[in-house]
Design an enzyme around this catalytic site. Sequence first.
Site, PDB file in Angstrom:
ATOM      1  N   LYS B  28      76.225  79.288  81.518  1.00 32.37           N
ATOM      2  CA  LYS B  28      77.261  78.417  82.284  1.00 32.37           C
ATOM      3  C   LYS B  28      75.986  77.717  83.289  1.00 32.37           C
ATOM      4  O   LYS B  28      75.467  77.860  83.898  1.00 32.37           O
ATOM      5  CB  LYS B  28      78.118  79.007  83.077  1.00 32.37           C
ATOM      6  CG  LYS B  28      79.072  79.636  82.299  1.00 32.37           C
ATOM      7  CD  LYS B  28      79.887  80.791  83.073  1.00 32.37           C
ATOM      8  CE  LYS B  28      80.780  81.735  82.448  1.00 32.37           C
ATOM      9  NZ  LYS B  28      81.351  82.876  82.742  1.00 32.37           N
ATOM     10  N   GLY B  55      84.667  82.720  81.060  1.00 32.80           N
ATOM     11  CA  GLY B  55      85.819  83.403  81.656  1.00 32.80           C
ATOM     12  C   GLY B  55      85.032  84.440  82.770  1.00 32.80           C
ATOM     13  O   GLY B  55      83.983  84.551  82.981  1.00 32.80           O
ATOM     14  N   LYS B 109      82.597  75.218  88.829  1.00 33.21           N
ATOM     15  CA  LYS B 109      83.042  76.487  89.777  1.00 33.21           C
ATOM     16  C   LYS B 109      81.750  77.169  90.303  1.00 33.21           C
ATOM     17  O   LYS B 109      81.985  77.668  91.411  1.00 33.21           O
ATOM     18  CB  LYS B 109      83.717  77.559  88.593  1.00 33.21           C
ATOM     19  CG  LYS B 109      82.801  77.957  87.625  1.00 33.21           C
ATOM     20  CD  LYS B 109      82.195  79.588  88.106  1.00 33.21           C
ATOM     21  CE  LYS B 109      81.369  79.895  86.676  1.00 33.21           C
ATOM     22  NZ  LYS B 109      80.686  81.299  87.035  1.00 33.21           N
ATOM     23  N   ASP B 162      87.645  82.063  86.021  1.00 37.08           N
ATOM     24  CA  ASP B 162      86.258  82.323  86.273  1.00 37.08           C
ATOM     25  C   ASP B 162      86.110  81.873  87.866  1.00 37.08           C
ATOM     26  O   ASP B 162      85.173  82.330  88.588  1.00 37.08           O
ATOM     27  CB  ASP B 162      85.465  81.457  85.536  1.00 37.08           C
ATOM     28  CG  ASP B 162      83.886  82.054  85.609  1.00 37.08           C
ATOM     29  OD1 ASP B 162      83.751  83.049  86.000  1.00 37.08           O
ATOM     30  OD2 ASP B 162      83.334  81.480  84.745  1.00 37.08           O
ATOM     31  N   SER B 172      78.706  87.671  92.554  1.00 42.03           N
ATOM     32  CA  SER B 172      78.314  86.301  92.166  1.00 42.03           C
ATOM     33  C   SER B 172      77.293  85.519  92.713  1.00 42.03           C
ATOM     34  O   SER B 172      77.182  85.458  94.100  1.00 42.03           O
ATOM     35  CB  SER B 172      79.467  85.630  92.200  1.00 42.03           C
ATOM     36  OG  SER B 172      79.169  84.139  92.538  1.00 42.03           O
ATOM     37  N   ARG B 173      76.185  85.094  91.978  1.00 38.89           N
ATOM     38  CA  ARG B 173      74.702  84.583  92.603  1.00 38.89           C
ATOM     39  C   ARG B 173      75.291  83.557  93.464  1.00 38.89           C
ATOM     40  O   ARG B 173      74.759  83.198  94.607  1.00 38.89           O
ATOM     41  CB  ARG B 173      74.035  84.243  91.477  1.00 38.89           C
ATOM     42  CG  ARG B 173      72.528  84.377  91.663  1.00 38.89           C
ATOM     43  CD  ARG B 173      71.567  84.249  90.323  1.00 38.89           C
ATOM     44  NE  ARG B 173      72.401  82.972  89.489  1.00 38.89           N
ATOM     45  CZ  ARG B 173      72.112  81.886  89.303  1.00 38.89           C
ATOM     46  NH1 ARG B 173      71.265  81.291  90.219  1.00 38.89           N
ATOM     47  NH2 ARG B 173      72.726  80.880  88.625  1.00 38.89           N
ATOM     48  N   ASN B 174      76.197  82.458  93.262  1.00 39.65           N
ATOM     49  CA  ASN B 174      76.502  81.455  93.915  1.00 39.65           C
ATOM     50  C   ASN B 174      77.242  81.351  95.169  1.00 39.65           C
ATOM     51  O   ASN B 174      76.846  81.165  96.351  1.00 39.65           O
ATOM     52  CB  ASN B 174      77.107  80.298  92.900  1.00 39.65           C
ATOM     53  CG  ASN B 174      76.220  79.960  91.966  1.00 39.65           C
ATOM     54  OD1 ASN B 174      75.304  78.800  92.162  1.00 39.65           O
ATOM     55  ND2 ASN B 174      76.258  80.220  90.670  1.00 39.65           N
TER      56      ASN B 174
END
Lengths: 247, 247
Positions: B28, B55, B109, B162, B172-174
Site C-alpha cells: 500500500k 483491507g 488512509k 482499513d 499501525s506505523r502511521n
Amino acid sequence: VLPASQFENFSQSYLANQKIKNFIICSKGLSESGKLISEIATKSLNITKIFILSGPSFAKEVITGMPTALSLASNNQKPLQTSALFKDTNIRIYYSNNIKTLEVLGVVKNIYAIGAGILEAMKLGENARASFITRCASEMQFMLKQSNLNDQKILSLAGIGDLVLTCSSTKSRNFSFGKKFIFMQSTKNFSKNKTTIEGLNSIMTIKKVLNLNLKDLPILTSIINVIKGKSVKNEVNNLLRRKFKYE
Amino acid sequence: VLPASQFENFSQSYLANQKIKNFIICSKGLSESGKLISEIATKSLNITKIFILSGPSFAKEVITGMPTALSLASNNQKPLQTSALFKDTNIRIYYSNNIKTLEVLGVVKNIYAIGAGILEAMKLGENARASFITRCASEMQFMLKQSNLNDQKILSLAGIGDLVLTCSSTKSRNFSFGKKFIFMQSTKNFSKNKTTIEGLNSIMTIKKVLNLNLKDLPILTSIINVIKGKSVKNEVNNLLRRKFKYE
C-alpha cells in the site's frame, strides 16, 4: 436523555397536552411497543417540527467539552434554527433530512455492538474487529435500501460514526453486554436470565419492524444464534466459509 | 510485502525480464516517483492480469490464523482463480473490479492515520476519534469521486475497513508516527528531521497525483498544517468552527 423504551408512557402522561413547537429526539431505540420515536411524536402528539440528533457521543465526553461531530436531521426544513444551539460549542453539526433513516441506524447499531462485544471477549483481534464493523455497515446499508430509506446515510456520523464508537468501547452498554454474555457462558453462570432475553427481544423487534429476512443478513443471524446459545467459533467459521462474493 | 516505494527499482532489476501471468499487489503506497503500483505493472512490465489485495490486515494476526476479511480486485475478470488461494483459510475475500480505487484508498488512509495518531496523543477522546474517522471517510469518498473512481468503494474492506484499523492502533506505523510527532513537539525534541519531512512529502505527492484542491479537504489540510508546525488546538478549533454543512 430518556430511554426510548419509556417514551410512549412519558409522552402520554406528560407531553400529550402540551403545545410543542420544536422537538429534538436524542434517544436511540424503539418504544415499548416497537415504534420509532418520530412516529409517536408525529402521530400521537401532532408535533410537526421534529429533529433528530445522533452520532458518536459518549455523554461524559460531551459534557466535559471534548470535541465531537453529530448528525442533525429535520423533517421539513433546514435545521438552521436548531443548529444555532451548537454554535461555538465543542459540537459540530452536519445536517440532513433523513429522520427515519437516522433513527433506524441508531437502533440497529446497538445490535451490532453486542456482536463486537462478543468478538472482543473471544479475543479475535483487531483485523476481525475492523472487518466486522465494515461488514456490519454493509448489512445496515442493505437494511436501509430494503426499507426505502436513504442508504447513502450509512456514511453519516449517525451511521458509521456511531457504529465505530459503539463497537470499540466498553463504555458502550451494548458492547459490554456482548462481552459479559460470553464471560457468563464460559463461567457457567449463564442462564436464560432477564437481561439476555431483553437483548434478544430488541433484535427480534427491529427484525419485525423493518420486515427483515435473516438470510440476507448473515452477521445479524450469527449474533442471534450466539445469544440463543450456539458456539461463537462455529458461527465465525460459518461466516468465513460462505461462498466469496462481491462487495 | 515489499514497500511500495521500492517497487520501481525492484521491478526494473528483477521483474522486467520475467514472463508474469498473474500479479497480486499487496503493497500500500506510491512508488518512489509517485506512481501507483498497478500503473508500473501495466505500463513498464506489460502484465495483463493484475489483482490487488487490500483491507484490515495486521500481518501478525493474519499469520497466526486470526480471522479477517479482505477486498480482492482484479482488472479484467472475476478473480475466482486467485480467490481459490484463500479457500478454507482464516481470510474471507470480497471481490471487486476497482484496482485503482483500492490502491488510492490504501495510500490515502495512511495519511489520515497520522491525524488519528495526533488526536490520540492530544487525548481528544473516543467521540472525536469516531467523528474523525467518519469525516475522513467522507473526504476519501470525495477524492474518489473527483478522480472518477468508484466512490461507493469507500464502504469496502480496503476503504473504511482499513481506515478503522489504521486509525485505532499503535500497531499501525502511521498512527504511531502521528502520536510520536506530538510527543516530540511537546518535549521540545522536535526539529525538522528526516522522518517528519518524509511524512509530509507523501501527503504532497498524493495531493499532486490526484490533483487535489486542499480547500475541499479540511481534515487533510489540518494534518498538513500540524506537521508544518501549527498548533493542534487551533486546527481542531478551526475544524469545529467552520460553517455547519450537509453530510
